[in-house]
Design an enzyme around this catalytic site. Structure first.
Site, short mmCIF file in Angstrom:
data_model
loop_
_atom_site.label_atom_id
_atom_site.label_comp_id
_atom_site.label_asym_id
_atom_site.label_seq_id
_atom_site.Cartn_x
_atom_site.Cartn_y
_atom_site.Cartn_z
N GLU A 21 0.81 -1.22 0.00
CA GLU A 21 0.00 0.00 0.00
C GLU A 21 0.84 1.28 0.00
O GLU A 21 0.31 2.37 0.18
CB GLU A 21 -0.93 -0.01 1.21
CG GLU A 21 -1.94 -1.14 1.21
CD GLU A 21 -2.87 -1.09 2.41
OE1 GLU A 21 -3.91 -0.43 2.32
OE2 GLU A 21 -2.53 -1.70 3.43
N SER A 60 -6.41 -2.57 1.39
CA SER A 60 -6.59 -2.27 -0.03
C SER A 60 -6.91 -3.51 -0.86
O SER A 60 -6.61 -3.58 -2.04
CB SER A 60 -5.36 -1.56 -0.60
OG SER A 60 -5.21 -0.29 0.00
N GLU A 64 -14.78 -5.21 8.46
CA GLU A 64 -13.49 -4.81 9.00
C GLU A 64 -13.52 -3.33 9.34
O GLU A 64 -14.42 -2.59 8.92
CB GLU A 64 -12.36 -5.09 8.00
CG GLU A 64 -12.45 -4.31 6.70
CD GLU A 64 -11.31 -4.63 5.74
OE1 GLU A 64 -10.52 -5.53 6.05
OE2 GLU A 64 -11.23 -3.97 4.70
N ASN A 107 -10.97 0.17 9.45
CA ASN A 107 -9.74 0.76 8.92
C ASN A 107 -9.42 2.00 9.74
O ASN A 107 -10.17 2.97 9.72
CB ASN A 107 -9.96 1.11 7.44
CG ASN A 107 -8.69 1.52 6.73
OD1 ASN A 107 -7.77 2.04 7.35
ND2 ASN A 107 -8.65 1.30 5.43
N SER A 155 -11.22 9.51 -2.12
CA SER A 155 -11.39 8.42 -1.15
C SER A 155 -12.74 8.51 -0.47
O SER A 155 -13.39 9.56 -0.43
CB SER A 155 -10.27 8.46 -0.11
OG SER A 155 -9.00 8.26 -0.70
#
Length: 326
Positions: A15, A165, A287, A289, A298
């Protein structure tokens, strides 16, 4: 006197380039009239600050300082945009804490816990947070495909346990594909999590510290052209990210409350984003982040914009939260 802010970018994983893009955006939007802002590149080979004239200045890891034109710069705060290790798994957080330097992401244990998908899901299940059925595999384990399928069914997802990612992830439809998918995940991490397929709408919810309160942002719906929200879908335009999501107000409220609950349970701070799938009418956690992408395109910046929060305010508040909580 202006505070010196190091924008951390790069990292040690696949990443790296994505993190650089996030870091450059943060560097651009942090208010220069309020802070002295520096770009701090972190890689396995070197740590350095790059100035606007593209000169490199080596960072002293003993105290996280840098010398520029005979002037020693000591940083008052680090804005952490490193995806993966060492910025998302707690390593850089622990290092900075020992030096007494605040940083914008969650603290070291909270970051390590949320980065480990298996451990994070296990903790949240104890609080009634729904998630997919799962099966764990470690490097070197003997693989019994029948046992895995009995537990999670087909199709299923095979993921690197500690990666972001969508690196090291596969959708497995047939038993014959299982071992190859696990081998693919093991290229990114020595731990694998295999999850049952959840059929439903995928959504993402940013949760931030805003005006001194834990605040869920407008929900984003993920519509991918691919089998799942993989790397190409995330970064190469092969998906739609619709904010606000095309779900009912009731469902939006439900998943936002769930995201805020997770933020509080895990004792997170700063800028975070959690992923869910609405399965059988209920949000199932995928999940969390703790160092999400922060480019203008984004998801979390899109959500902030929908909430009327500009990037300068978003990033400034993250710095203020870090400075005030240390």
């Amino acid at each position: 006197m202006k505070k010196n802010i190091a924008v951390l970018m790069g990292g040690y994983t696949s990443e790296f380039e994505i993190s650089i893009k996030s870091g450059e955006v943060v560097y651009q939007y942090l208010p220069k009239e309020k802070y002295n802002v520096y770009r701090a590149y972190i890689s396995k080979d070197e740590w350095f600050v790059k100035t606007d004239d593209n000169e490199k200045h080596v960072i002293d890891p003993a105290n996280f300082s840098v010398q520029i034109n005979d002037k020693y710069i000591h940083f008052d705060c680090a804005f952490n945009t490193i995806h993966g290790t060492p910025g998302e798994d707690g390593l850089i957080q622990a290092y900075l804490q020992t030096l007494g330097i605040p940083q914008t992401a969650s603290d070291y244990y909270q970051s390590a816990l949320s980065f480990n998908k298996r451990d994070c899901i296990s903790v949240l299940k104890a609080y009634g947070i729904k998630s997919a059925d799962n099966f764990f595999v470690n490097k070197g384990d003997s693989i019994n495909v029948d046992d895995i399928i009995t537990k999670v069914g087909l199709p299923c997802f095979v993921k690197a346990n500690r990666a972001g990612s969508s690196f090291g992830i596969s959708k497995v439809k047939k038993a014959s594909e299982m071992k190859e998918a696990i081998a693919h995940s093991l290229k990114e991490d020595d731990e694998v999590i295999i999850e049952s397929f959840l059929d439903g709408i995928e959504v993402s919810v940013g949760v931030i510290n805003h005006n001194g309160k834990i605040t869920a942002l407008p929900v984003t719906e993920i519509v991918t052209e691919n089998e799942f929200f993989d790397y190409e879908a995330k970064y190469l335009g092969q998906s739609q990210e619709i904010t606000p999501a095309r779900i009912s107000d009731e469902d939006a409220s439900k998943v936002k409350k769930q995201a805020e609950k997770i933020f509080k349970i895990l004792k997170l701070k700063g800028l975070t984003r959690s992923e869910f799938i609405f399965h059988n009418g209920e949000p199932h956690f995928i999940e969390c982040n703790t160092c999400p992408g922060l480019t203008e395109a984004s998801i979390l910046p899109q959500q902030a914009k929908a909430a009327g929060i500009g990037l300068t305010q978003l990033f400034d508040e993250a710095v203020e939260t870090a400075l005030n909580s240390f």
